[in-house]
Structure formats: C-alpha cells, structure tokens
Design a protein around this motif. Structure first.
Motif, PDB file in Angstrom:
ATOM      1  N   TYR A 223      17.313  -9.925   5.703  1.00 13.74           N
ATOM      2  CA  TYR A 223      16.650  -8.722   6.425  1.00 13.74           C
ATOM      3  C   TYR A 223      15.047  -8.835   6.319  1.00 13.74           C
ATOM      4  O   TYR A 223      14.606  -9.541   5.465  1.00 13.74           O
ATOM      5  CB  TYR A 223      17.093  -7.593   5.363  1.00 13.74           C
ATOM      6  N   TRP A 224      14.375  -8.172   7.281  1.00 10.27           N
ATOM      7  CA  TRP A 224      13.048  -8.487   7.341  1.00 10.27           C
ATOM      8  C   TRP A 224      12.234  -7.164   7.423  1.00 10.27           C
ATOM      9  O   TRP A 224      12.550  -6.241   7.820  1.00 10.27           O
ATOM     10  CB  TRP A 224      12.866  -9.191   8.800  1.00 10.27           C
ATOM     11  N   VAL A 225      10.937  -7.508   6.642  1.00 11.95           N
ATOM     12  CA  VAL A 225       9.970  -6.498   6.822  1.00 11.95           C
ATOM     13  C   VAL A 225       8.772  -7.016   7.583  1.00 11.95           C
ATOM     14  O   VAL A 225       8.238  -7.965   7.085  1.00 11.95           O
ATOM     15  CB  VAL A 225       9.818  -6.032   5.254  1.00 11.95           C
ATOM     16  N   ASP A 226       8.067  -6.394   8.250  1.00  5.59           N
ATOM     17  CA  ASP A 226       7.055  -6.827   9.122  1.00  5.59           C
ATOM     18  C   ASP A 226       5.641  -6.044   8.544  1.00  5.59           C
ATOM     19  O   ASP A 226       5.759  -4.688   8.303  1.00  5.59           O
ATOM     20  CB  ASP A 226       7.114  -6.618  10.480  1.00  5.59           C
ATOM     21  N   ASP A 227       4.667  -6.809   8.472  1.00  7.35           N
ATOM     22  CA  ASP A 227       3.405  -6.245   8.326  1.00  7.35           C
ATOM     23  C   ASP A 227       3.267  -5.329   7.051  1.00  7.35           C
ATOM     24  O   ASP A 227       2.785  -4.331   6.929  1.00  7.35           O
ATOM     25  CB  ASP A 227       2.960  -5.517   9.403  1.00  7.35           C
ATOM     26  N   LEU A 228       3.907  -5.850   5.936  1.00  3.85           N
ATOM     27  CA  LEU A 228       3.751  -5.307   4.480  1.00  3.85           C
ATOM     28  C   LEU A 228       2.557  -5.649   3.758  1.00  3.85           C
ATOM     29  O   LEU A 228       2.247  -7.053   3.866  1.00  3.85           O
ATOM     30  CB  LEU A 228       4.849  -5.602   3.754  1.00  3.85           C
ATOM     31  N   ARG A 229       1.442  -5.168   3.451  1.00  2.00           N
ATOM     32  CA  ARG A 229       0.425  -5.289   2.787  1.00  2.00           C
ATOM     33  C   ARG A 229       0.081  -4.797   1.486  1.00  2.00           C
ATOM     34  O   ARG A 229       0.480  -3.534   1.410  1.00  2.00           O
ATOM     35  CB  ARG A 229      -0.934  -5.026   3.762  1.00  2.00           C
ATOM     36  N   PHE A 230       0.018  -5.539   0.437  1.00  2.00           N
ATOM     37  CA  PHE A 230      -0.193  -5.059  -0.835  1.00  2.00           C
ATOM     38  C   PHE A 230      -1.405  -3.864  -1.123  1.00  2.00           C
ATOM     39  O   PHE A 230      -1.289  -2.783  -1.826  1.00  2.00           O
ATOM     40  CB  PHE A 230      -0.669  -6.071  -1.661  1.00  2.00           C
ATOM     41  N   SER A 231      -2.431  -3.981  -0.183  1.00  2.00           N
ATOM     42  CA  SER A 231      -3.599  -3.027  -0.188  1.00  2.00           C
ATOM     43  C   SER A 231      -2.951  -1.674   0.355  1.00  2.00           C
ATOM     44  O   SER A 231      -3.495  -0.688  -0.321  1.00  2.00           O
ATOM     45  CB  SER A 231      -4.623  -3.661   0.789  1.00  2.00           C
ATOM     46  N   GLU A 232      -2.108  -1.768   1.354  1.00  2.00           N
ATOM     47  CA  GLU A 232      -1.682  -0.396   1.695  1.00  2.00           C
ATOM     48  C   GLU A 232      -0.595   0.154   0.500  1.00  2.00           C
ATOM     49  O   GLU A 232      -1.022   1.439   0.528  1.00  2.00           O
ATOM     50  CB  GLU A 232      -0.682  -0.422   3.018  1.00  2.00           C
ATOM     51  N   LEU A 233       0.028  -0.421  -0.053  1.00  2.00           N
ATOM     52  CA  LEU A 233       1.054   0.101  -1.045  1.00  2.00           C
ATOM     53  C   LEU A 233      -0.032   0.349  -2.187  1.00  2.00           C
ATOM     54  O   LEU A 233       0.279   1.600  -2.861  1.00  2.00           O
ATOM     55  CB  LEU A 233       1.965  -1.071  -1.662  1.00  2.00           C
ATOM     56  N   SER A 234      -0.863  -0.285  -2.787  1.00  2.00           N
ATOM     57  CA  SER A 234      -1.786   0.081  -3.761  1.00  2.00           C
ATOM     58  C   SER A 234      -2.782   1.299  -3.356  1.00  2.00           C
ATOM     59  O   SER A 234      -2.797   2.263  -4.378  1.00  2.00           O
ATOM     60  CB  SER A 234      -2.778  -1.114  -3.992  1.00  2.00           C
ATOM     61  N   SER A 235      -2.988   1.513  -2.022  1.00  2.00           N
ATOM     62  CA  SER A 235      -3.731   2.668  -1.984  1.00  2.00           C
ATOM     63  C   SER A 235      -2.752   3.890  -1.916  1.00  2.00           C
ATOM     64  O   SER A 235      -3.194   4.886  -2.310  1.00  2.00           O
ATOM     65  CB  SER A 235      -4.566   2.672  -0.633  1.00  2.00           C
ATOM     66  N   HIS A 236      -1.597   3.710  -1.261  1.00  2.00           N
ATOM     67  CA  HIS A 236      -0.734   4.840  -1.076  1.00  2.00           C
ATOM     68  C   HIS A 236      -0.451   5.521  -2.361  1.00  2.00           C
ATOM     69  O   HIS A 236      -0.271   6.438  -2.692  1.00  2.00           O
ATOM     70  CB  HIS A 236       0.375   4.530  -0.143  1.00  2.00           C
ATOM     71  N   TYR A 237       0.049   4.550  -3.290  1.00  2.00           N
ATOM     72  CA  TYR A 237       0.643   5.011  -4.575  1.00  2.00           C
ATOM     73  C   TYR A 237      -0.354   4.860  -5.672  1.00  2.00           C
ATOM     74  O   TYR A 237       0.212   5.088  -6.823  1.00  2.00           O
ATOM     75  CB  TYR A 237       1.982   3.998  -4.967  1.00  2.00           C
ATOM     76  N   SER A 238      -1.544   4.481  -5.335  1.00  3.85           N
ATOM     77  CA  SER A 238      -2.511   4.671  -6.557  1.00  3.85           C
ATOM     78  C   SER A 238      -2.027   3.746  -7.457  1.00  3.85           C
ATOM     79  O   SER A 238      -2.476   3.810  -8.976  1.00  3.85           O
ATOM     80  CB  SER A 238      -2.586   6.121  -7.192  1.00  3.85           C
ATOM     81  N   LEU A 239      -1.867   2.452  -7.166  1.00  2.00           N
ATOM     82  CA  LEU A 239      -1.446   1.277  -8.138  1.00  2.00           C
ATOM     83  C   LEU A 239      -2.551   0.434  -7.895  1.00  2.00           C
ATOM     84  O   LEU A 239      -2.952   0.051  -6.767  1.00  2.00           O
ATOM     85  CB  LEU A 239      -0.015   0.740  -7.916  1.00  2.00           C
ATOM     86  N   SER A 240      -2.788  -0.556  -8.846  1.00  5.91           N
ATOM     87  CA  SER A 240      -3.596  -1.693  -8.784  1.00  5.91           C
ATOM     88  C   SER A 240      -2.672  -2.545  -7.868  1.00  5.91           C
ATOM     89  O   SER A 240      -1.367  -2.858  -8.037  1.00  5.91           O
ATOM     90  CB  SER A 240      -3.886  -2.246  -9.966  1.00  5.91           C
ATOM     91  N   ARG A 241      -3.431  -3.481  -7.224  1.00  5.53           N
ATOM     92  CA  ARG A 241      -2.880  -4.558  -6.526  1.00  5.53           C
ATOM     93  C   ARG A 241      -2.189  -5.502  -7.104  1.00  5.53           C
ATOM     94  O   ARG A 241      -1.320  -6.126  -6.901  1.00  5.53           O
ATOM     95  CB  ARG A 241      -3.935  -5.259  -5.483  1.00  5.53           C
ATOM     96  N   THR A 242      -2.757  -5.847  -8.480  1.00  7.27           N
ATOM     97  CA  THR A 242      -2.316  -6.759  -9.403  1.00  7.27           C
ATOM     98  C   THR A 242      -0.621  -6.225  -9.596  1.00  7.27           C
ATOM     99  O   THR A 242       0.271  -7.148  -9.703  1.00  7.27           O
ATOM    100  CB  THR A 242      -3.033  -6.801 -10.529  1.00  7.27           C
ATOM    101  N   HIS A 243      -0.680  -4.990 -10.052  1.00  3.42           N
ATOM    102  CA  HIS A 243       0.674  -4.613 -10.397  1.00  3.42           C
ATOM    103  C   HIS A 243       1.671  -4.644  -9.138  1.00  3.42           C
ATOM    104  O   HIS A 243       2.798  -5.055  -9.365  1.00  3.42           O
ATOM    105  CB  HIS A 243       0.585  -2.896 -10.849  1.00  3.42           C
ATOM    106  N   VAL A 244       1.338  -4.296  -8.034  1.00  2.00           N
ATOM    107  CA  VAL A 244       1.981  -4.320  -6.839  1.00  2.00           C
ATOM    108  C   VAL A 244       2.568  -5.957  -6.729  1.00  2.00           C
ATOM    109  O   VAL A 244       3.717  -6.164  -6.486  1.00  2.00           O
ATOM    110  CB  VAL A 244       1.509  -3.757  -5.407  1.00  2.00           C
ATOM    111  N   ARG A 245       1.465  -6.640  -6.785  1.00  2.00           N
ATOM    112  CA  ARG A 245       1.750  -8.057  -6.514  1.00  2.00           C
ATOM    113  C   ARG A 245       2.543  -8.599  -7.636  1.00  2.00           C
ATOM    114  O   ARG A 245       3.677  -9.545  -7.111  1.00  2.00           O
ATOM    115  CB  ARG A 245       0.357  -8.985  -6.543  1.00  2.00           C
ATOM    116  N   ARG A 246       2.640  -8.370  -8.759  1.00  2.00           N
ATOM    117  CA  ARG A 246       3.559  -8.838  -9.791  1.00  2.00           C
ATOM    118  C   ARG A 246       4.872  -8.259  -9.499  1.00  2.00           C
ATOM    119  O   ARG A 246       5.956  -9.149  -9.707  1.00  2.00           O
ATOM    120  CB  ARG A 246       2.999  -8.132 -11.277  1.00  2.00           C
ATOM    121  N   LEU A 247       5.090  -7.239  -9.078  1.00  2.00           N
ATOM    122  CA  LEU A 247       6.560  -6.681  -8.859  1.00  2.00           C
ATOM    123  C   LEU A 247       7.248  -7.627  -7.768  1.00  2.00           C
ATOM    124  O   LEU A 247       8.129  -8.200  -7.944  1.00  2.00           O
ATOM    125  CB  LEU A 247       6.377  -5.321  -8.150  1.00  2.00           C
ATOM    126  N   PHE A 248       6.681  -7.718  -6.657  1.00  2.24           N
ATOM    127  CA  PHE A 248       6.911  -8.803  -5.611  1.00  2.24           C
ATOM    128  C   PHE A 248       7.042 -10.015  -6.138  1.00  2.24           C
ATOM    129  O   PHE A 248       8.157 -10.808  -5.723  1.00  2.24           O
ATOM    130  CB  PHE A 248       6.028  -8.689  -4.285  1.00  2.24           C
TER     131      PHE A 248
END
Length: 306
Positions: A223-248
C-alpha cells in the motif's frame, strides 16, 4: 457483512474469533476504516488535549473503563462511579496498569479539567469523580462515529436509532468497554500496530497514516502513501519531529513500511499488505464488540430492562 440487530451474526453459534475473521474479510471494511481515521483526526482538531491524552493504548483503555464506571453510577450510592479503587478493580484481571499508573492517570484528567469531583460526596477519602461536559461530548461523538462506520459497512440505521434514543449509548458503552478490556486481541494488538499505539501519541500518527493510503487493494504487495512529511505531522499534532521519526523508524525496523528512494523520492512510503491486514483485523475486534454491545442495548431497552 455485520448486520443490524435483526441480521447480526449469532455469537452463541460463531466464536468471537470467527466473527472477527468474517468482519475483517469484508471488502467494504478498509475504505470505512480510512473514513474512521479521518473522523479521529477531526476529533483531534476539535479536542486536541483529549485526543493527545488517549492516543496511547493503555490510556485509551483506562479512559473507556473510567467512563463506563461513570455511566454505571448509582445515584442512590454516593460512592459509586469513578474512583481510583474502582478503576483498579476493573483492570486488575488484565494487568493493564498498576495502582500508581491508574491514580496518576486520574490526576492527569483532573489537572486538564476533564473530570471533576461529584458534588455532595460524603467521603473525603474516596471522592467519586465524573466527566466534565467536554469529556462527555468527546466520548459521545467518538461512539457515534463508530456506529456510523458500522452503518457504512452494511447500510444500517444505528446512528438514527442512537439519535432517537441516547440511552443506547449509556447502556452500550460500558458493555463494549468491558469486552474490549477483557479481550487480549484488542488489548495487545499485533507488533506492527503496537509499535504505534503502545507509544505516547502513536495512535494519532497511525490514524493519520492509514487515512493517507492511496490504494484500497495492495499493488505489488504494498500500500502506498505519497508526500508524507514529518514536519507536517509534527506541526499538526504538536509533536517533536524526533518523536514522529522514531515511530516510523520502529515500524520500518519491523519491516512493516519503508521509503521509496527511486529518483530521490523520500516522501513516498510503502506499507506491507500484512501491516494493513493486521490493522483491519485489530479494528474488527473493536467493531465486533461495539456491534454486540449496541445490539444488547437495543434489546434491553426494547424489553424494558434498562
């Protein structure tokens, strides 16, 4: 298909596991799960504090257990309802949380003004608590959204019935919560899913990821997800990029997903078919519990037992 009350699977003849398997195999399920994930993102946008608080599996289960205690409160018994001791009684058999964790969780809910003391309690040692209006609104919208997902799968009328009789929610939520807390298949999801949901805020990121998947059926096993950016997730959910990156990174290490690097495209992510199947089956456990609880509520109300 999972039907309305008249056509629901008879769980006295079909094992819960078989019922879940049938539900997970429904070709209509995945698009509905994506719609449900988008609904969870909408709830986050409306209730960010609550959504962040319960975006880990342990706290989600504790929240459902606490709210069930509230709905089962006996007005004639001023010490019934939500207390740390009663919450521990609910979760004791599953080793879901320690006494300190449950107590700290209730303290966190109080600090965020999501629960409050019940007025007029005669006991200073064991003060019952109740959800605030914000918590009640969030829980009822979540429950309505779950019934809407069930309706989308089989063109049922659960939401219409709920809106005509809110007692369905009051009766069904405790039943569903009890079943889900007791069910190891829901409480302890597959490793591919638990690497998200047993991490703080991981449920938010998982919902977002599922909502972005472009193909309903696997293509070349993925399955494919296009144009997913950690910076966008970090901003939307008020999380650090490090935390988002660690999950993935955890999911990538397990082989559940990865990045396509063709021509330098590092924003296109693939997820294995097994990862999506794990998610579908795990969510099916929840939906089967909710379907059963809804049917029990409708039946009991019709019989005047509530």
């Amino acid at each position: 298909m999972i039907g309305t009350q008249s056509s629901a699977i008879d769980t006295t003849k079909v094992s819960v596991s078989s019922e879940v398997d049938l539900f997970a195999a429904n070709p209509a399920l995945f698009p509905v799960l994506q719609q449900g994930a988008r609904h969870m993102i909408e709830l986050y946008d409306h209730f960010p504090r609550i959504a962040r608080l319960v975006a880990a599996q342990q706290k989600w289960l504790l929240t459902q257990a606490a709210y069930a205690l509230h709905l089962q409160r006996d007005p004639a018994d001023p010490l019934s309802g939500i207390t740390a001791a009663r919450l521990l009684d609910v979760i004791a058999a599953t080793n879901l949380a320690s006494r300190n964790t449950a107590t700290a969780f209730l303290a966190e809910l109080r600090a965020y003004k999501l629960i409050r003391d019940v007025t007029g309690s005669p006991s200073k040692r064991s003060r019952p608590l109740e959800p605030t209006e914000t918590s009640h609104e969030a829980m009822t919208l979540w429950f309505r959204g779950q019934l809407r997902s069930l309706d989308l799968i089989d063109q049922g009328d659960r939401v219409a019935r709920l809106e005509s009789n809110p007692d369905i929610f009051r009766f069904a939520q405790p039943l569903a919560a009890k079943r889900l807390i007791a069910d190891k298949a829901w409480r302890e999801p597959p490793v591919s899913i638990s690497c998200f949901v047993w991490t703080e805020y991981g449920g938010l990121i998982l919902d977002d990821f599922i909502s972005r998947i472009a193909n309903i059926e696997p293509e070349d096993g993925c399955y494919w997800v296009d144009d997913l950016r950690f910076s966008e997730l970090s901003s939307h959910y008020s999380l650090s990029r490090t935390h988002v990156r660690r999950l993935f990174a955890r999911a990538e290490a397990q082989g559940s997903l990865g990045w396509q690097d063709r021509n330098g495209n590092r924003n296109r992510i693939w997820a294995t078919a097994s990862f999506v199947e794990d998610y579908k089956r795990w969510q099916s456990v929840k939906f089967c519990a909710l379907e059963w609880a809804y049917n029990e509520a409708v039946r009991s109300i019709a019989q005047g037992a509530f």
